[in-house]
Design an enzyme around this catalytic site. Structure first.
Site, PDB file in Angstrom:
ATOM      1  N   LYS A  11     -78.575   6.290  44.391  1.00 37.74           N
ATOM      2  CA  LYS A  11     -77.708   7.129  45.241  1.00 37.74           C
ATOM      3  C   LYS A  11     -76.815   6.269  46.114  1.00 37.74           C
ATOM      4  CE  LYS A  11     -79.919   6.125  49.250  1.00 37.74           C
ATOM      5  NZ  LYS A  11     -79.365   5.299  50.294  1.00 37.74           N
ATOM      6  N   ASP A 138     -86.076   9.514  50.976  1.00 35.56           N
ATOM      7  CA  ASP A 138     -85.106   9.600  49.878  1.00 35.56           C
ATOM      8  C   ASP A 138     -85.715  10.140  48.585  1.00 35.56           C
ATOM      9  OD1 ASP A 138     -83.256   8.490  51.588  1.00 35.56           O
ATOM     10  OD2 ASP A 138     -83.318   6.486  50.693  1.00 35.56           O
TER      11      ASP A 138
HETATM   12  P1  ATP Z   1     -83.251   2.830  50.606  1.00 34.18           P
HETATM   13  O1  ATP Z   1     -81.848   2.912  50.117  1.00 34.18           O
HETATM   14  O2  ATP Z   1     -84.097   4.031  50.221  1.00 34.18           O
HETATM   15  O3  ATP Z   1     -83.406   2.463  52.025  1.00 34.18           O
HETATM   16  P2  ATP Z   1     -83.409   0.339  49.187  1.00 34.18           P
HETATM   17  O4  ATP Z   1     -82.643   0.705  47.953  1.00 34.18           O
HETATM   18  O5  ATP Z   1     -82.689  -0.455  50.227  1.00 34.18           O
HETATM   19  O6  ATP Z   1     -83.999   1.640  49.817  1.00 34.18           O
HETATM   20  P3  ATP Z   1     -85.652  -0.290  47.562  1.00 34.18           P
HETATM   21  O7  ATP Z   1     -85.056  -0.879  46.326  1.00 34.18           O
HETATM   22  O8  ATP Z   1     -86.114   1.104  47.481  1.00 34.18           O
HETATM   23  O9  ATP Z   1     -84.678  -0.473  48.796  1.00 34.18           O
HETATM   24  O10 ATP Z   1     -86.869  -1.259  47.971  1.00 34.18           O
HETATM   25  C1  ATP Z   1     -87.261  -1.541  49.265  1.00 34.18           C
HETATM   26  C2  ATP Z   1     -88.549  -2.376  49.194  1.00 34.18           C
HETATM   27  O11 ATP Z   1     -89.601  -1.555  48.694  1.00 34.18           O
HETATM   28  C3  ATP Z   1     -88.463  -3.569  48.239  1.00 34.18           C
HETATM   29  O12 ATP Z   1     -88.102  -4.732  48.900  1.00 34.18           O
HETATM   30  C4  ATP Z   1     -89.847  -3.647  47.634  1.00 34.18           C
HETATM   31  O13 ATP Z   1     -90.616  -4.635  48.286  1.00 34.18           O
HETATM   32  C5  ATP Z   1     -90.509  -2.310  47.904  1.00 34.18           C
HETATM   33  N1  ATP Z   1     -90.831  -1.533  46.684  1.00 34.18           N
HETATM   34  C6  ATP Z   1     -91.966  -0.894  46.458  1.00 34.18           C
HETATM   35  N2  ATP Z   1     -91.940  -0.257  45.273  1.00 34.18           N
HETATM   36  C7  ATP Z   1     -90.757  -0.488  44.736  1.00 34.18           C
HETATM   37  C8  ATP Z   1     -90.151  -0.083  43.525  1.00 34.18           C
HETATM   38  N3  ATP Z   1     -90.768   0.680  42.619  1.00 34.18           N
HETATM   39  N4  ATP Z   1     -88.878  -0.493  43.309  1.00 34.18           N
HETATM   40  C9  ATP Z   1     -88.248  -1.245  44.235  1.00 34.18           C
HETATM   41  N5  ATP Z   1     -88.791  -1.672  45.377  1.00 34.18           N
HETATM   42  C10 ATP Z   1     -90.035  -1.296  45.644  1.00 34.18           C
END
Ligand code: ATP
Length: 300
Positions: A11, A138
């Site tokens: 997203k 989210d």
């Molecule tokens: P958001 O936009 O919801 O704030 P994001 O995209 O910045 O999230 P994510 O990729 O969701 O960040 O990952 C955040 C942290 O969550 C990662 O650094 C990782 O350590 C942890 N994590 C746990 N499970 C997962 C997963 N299935 N995929 C990615 N990261 C994960």
């Protein structure tokens, strides 16, 4: 059934308005989510225990222990069902990790839908969204997809009907940013000024641009209150945003908590050209043309 595959989108927040810090440590938000066609796949296969492995470009950045959001989702669903289920989860990762595109939440949503099917639970999507809301604000949107207005912590969702497609280029940065750190920086920057934080409100002009499928109108109203904090923590993002604007993007903004940057294009060919130009920018790991709204978690 021995194996189920679910596809689930990333997203971008086309409006992310962050209200004052609440007593419980959260913020009231207006969060207009827009799902884009960058997808993780979650494959769920029969197993005695719950486990996960990750493949794809970003695999080495994802935990494969009980902290993995897909594992947490599977456990939450089994608990809800009141049974000891097992599942072997394989995440095919295409959504950047810690990129502000809700990749972890997408995997949690994928695991909920896949396990619901594999275990024959037959729960409606609304129930999965409720279970998902406890895992992360989210997660319900990754199940819903499309475009939606989130309020509260972002978890109260109302779908929005939009016209046509919006085209984007995303610049994926080297390395991630932690969402809690970006919120903390936002609070810190705000504490340093005396101005009153307004109550977050949905921007009616943004809604109109989304409803009518008008990228030029949308460009004028994209907004992200976390952007100053992301820029303070990662000053090189200013160069990325400027590069996209110089390459002709209709608008440029940090995606959610960053460091991924989103660039709005007039059409698909424009998005491809923007991605080509952004891929040459220092600090950009890769750039991807894509479009939205994409469907939410889908059984393949
Ligand atoms: P958001 O936009 O919801 O704030 P994001 O995209 O910045 O999230 P994510 O990729 O969701 O960040 O990952 C955040 C942290 O969550 C990662 O650094 C990782 O350590 C942890 N994590 C746990 N499970 C997962 C997963 N299935 N995929 C990615 N990261 C994960």
């Amino acid at each position: 059934m021995s194996s189920v595959t679910v596809r689930v989108p990333a997203k971008v927040n086309v409006q992310l308005s962050v209200g004052p810090l609440r007593d419980d440590g959260y913020h009231d938000l207006v969060n207009v989510f827009h799902a884009v066609s960058i997808f993780d796949e979650v494959v769920a296969s029969e197993s005695e225990t719950i486990g996960v492995s990750v493949t794809g470009e970003w695999a080495d950045r994802v935990p494969v222990d009980d902290s993995n959001l897909a594992v947490r989702a599977a456990r939450a669903l089994a608990k809800h069902a009141g049974r000891t289920y097992g599942v072997d989860l394989v995440i095919r990762k295409a959504i950047p990790v810690a990129g502000g595109m809700a990749g972890g939440s997408a995997d949690a949503a994928g695991a909920l839908l896949a396990c619901n099917e594999l275990w024959g639970l037959g729960l409606p999507r609304e129930d999965l969204m409720e279970i998902g809301a406890d895992l992360g604000s989210d997660v319900p949107f990754a199940l819903m997809g499309g475009t939606a207005v989130g309020t509260g912590r972002g978890e109260r969702l109302a779908p929005l009907t939009t016209r046509g497609a919006f085209h984007w280029a995303f610049a994926i940065a080297d390395g991630g940013l932690s969402t809690p750190t970006v919120y903390a920086e936002c609070d810190r920057l705000r504490a340093a000024t005396s101005s009153k934080i307004p109550w977050p409100e949905v921007d009616p002009d943004l809604m109109e641009a989304l409803r009518t499928g008008d990228p030029h109108g949308l460009a004028l109203h994209l907004a992200n209150d976390l952007q100053p904090a992301a820029l303070a923590l990662r000053p090189s993002l200013a160069t990325t945003l400027a590069a996209g604007r110089a390459a002709g993007a209709l608008a440029a903004l940090v995606s959610g908590s960053g460091p991924t940057c989103a660039f709005l294009a007039a059409d698909a060919a424009h998005a491809t050209r923007l991605a080509q130009a952004l891929a040459q920018t220092e600090g950009t790991y890769t750039a991807i043309p894509t479009s939205g709204p994409a469907p939410g978690a889908t059984l393949l």
